[in-house]
Design an enzyme around this catalytic site. Structure first.
Site, PDB file in Angstrom:
ATOM      1  N   ASP A 187       0.812  -1.224   0.000  1.00  0.00           N
ATOM      2  CA  ASP A 187       0.000   0.000   0.000  1.00  0.00           C
ATOM      3  C   ASP A 187       0.845   1.274   0.000  1.00  0.00           C
ATOM      4  OD1 ASP A 187       0.908  -0.500   2.535  1.00  0.00           O
ATOM      5  OD2 ASP A 187      -1.005  -0.195   3.543  1.00  0.00           O
ATOM      6  N   GLU A 272       8.523  -2.784  14.350  1.00  0.00           N
ATOM      7  CA  GLU A 272       9.797  -2.461  13.695  1.00  0.00           C
ATOM      8  C   GLU A 272      10.944  -2.575  14.695  1.00  0.00           C
ATOM      9  OE1 GLU A 272       7.022  -0.754  13.505  1.00  0.00           O
ATOM     10  OE2 GLU A 272       6.525  -0.447  11.377  1.00  0.00           O
TER      11      GLU A 272
END
Ligand SMILES: *[C@@H]1O[C@H](CO)[C@@H](O)[C@H](O)[C@H]1NC(C)=O
Length: 326
Positions: A187, A272
């Site tokens: 995306d 992350e």
């Protein structure tokens, strides 16, 4: 008559001698043809010059050909890991990014479907993409899956899929192979320049990401060429407050740290960090994109298409032809 005949002979003799002498005199003197000779030799000279120019051009082109061959061999492979799941915009998103990736040299696309099987849509798309690819799939366990009603930030998405791609790399690539791994969600929008920046990653490289975290951009803050902090509004105290699209990791670093992976149970926003923490420190991060001042990737989420009319028609048994892939 006799006298006249003799005179004719004398005149004839004199004219011949004068003509001969004139001709002999002309021999020693520079004649008009020297000019012709000079311009002819100029012409030859010019042609010589042109030929040697062409020869050096040919040599230059040959050398460049060899250079780019060498470059092509030495260029580290960029492995882009893209988790994906079935939804209305899936094909459009995959087509869009795959056509960006077609412009990237030495590129290998690892697509991991969140699905119990490899779907026909993704299989065919990959086969026709013209890209070097690896197609994997793993279904997210029920307890980790977002429910239809859940907001998309509730649980991190694509964790098992990214980890499976890391596992594939560890099983199929050698420590000696040069490569860079990038988590390229379907995306986002990617500038081609980003891949030039990624390619030279030694350990972990970082750069800004546009339209993310409720901001125009998030970015690492750089001083004297080193990362000293992060510009982010949300939970700035996270170890690595960065978006997935904002860093790349050297393949060797991932192969040398075989346990490093995304934590399925990571708290919101800490996904992350869960991977990066075991690989680098902030000081080791390599700033890219002009010391993190250029935005080369954007978190451009597609709007979820409204299917109101489609649903109405389906109720009447008049829905669109399901055999036409969208
Ligand atoms: C980044 O910053 C360092 C130190 O200030 C400087 O030497 C270097 O040229 C900068 N790099 C770029 C690409 O702007």
């Amino acid at each position: 008559m006799k006298v006249k005949l003799k005179n004719v002979f004398v005149i004839y003799f004199l004219v011949s001698v004068i003509g001969l002498m004139y001709a002999l005199l002309q021999l020693g003197q520079p004649c008009d043809c020297s000019q012709h000779l000079r311009s002819a030799s100029d012409l030859m000279h010019g042609k010589d010059k042109k030929i040697s120019q062409l020869l050096s051009e040919v040599k230059r082109l040959q050398a460049r050909g060899k250079d780019s061959e060498l470059e092509g061999q030495a260029l580290p492979v960029i492995y882009a890991i893209t988790p994906t799941y079935a939804r209305l915009v899936q094909k459009a998103e995959l087509v869009r990014i795959s056509q960006t990736f077609l412009h990237v040299k030495n590129f290998h696309w690892i697509v991991v479907e969140d699905s119990p099987v490899k779907t026909q849509l993704v299989s065919e798309l990959l086969a026709q993409s013209g890209l070097r690819f690896t197609h994997l799939h793993t279904e997210t366990p029920k307890e980790h899956k977002l429910k239809e009603s859940d907001p998309n930030w509730l649980k991190p998405r694509g964790v098992e899929q990214r980890n499976l791609a890391l596992q594939w790399l560890r099983e199929n690539r050698e420590l000696s192979e040069e490569g860079v791994v990038y988590f390229a969600d379907d995306d986002n929008t990617y500038s081609l320049r980003l891949f030039d920046e990624i390619r030279s990653t030694k350990r972990v490289s970082v750069w800004p990401v546009g339209l993310v975290g409720g901001l125009r951009f998030e970015r690492p803050l750089v001083e004297k060429g080193r990362v000293v902090g992060f510009y982010t509004a949300w939970k700035p105290n996270r170890p690595f407050p960065m978006d997935m699209a904002g860093f790349a990791i050297a393949l060797q670093l991932l192969l040398a740290n075989r346990e490093a992976q995304f934590d399925m149970l990571a708290e919101r926003g800490y996904l992350e960090s869960s991977l990066l923490q075991s690989l680098v420190s902030i000081e080791e991060l390599e700033p890219r994109a002009d010391n993190c001042t250029k935005v080369l990737v954007w978190h451009t989420r597609s709007e979820k298409p409204k299917m109101k009319q489609e649903e109405l028609l389906q109720k009447q048994g008049l829905g669109s032809d399901p055999s036409i892939e969208v």
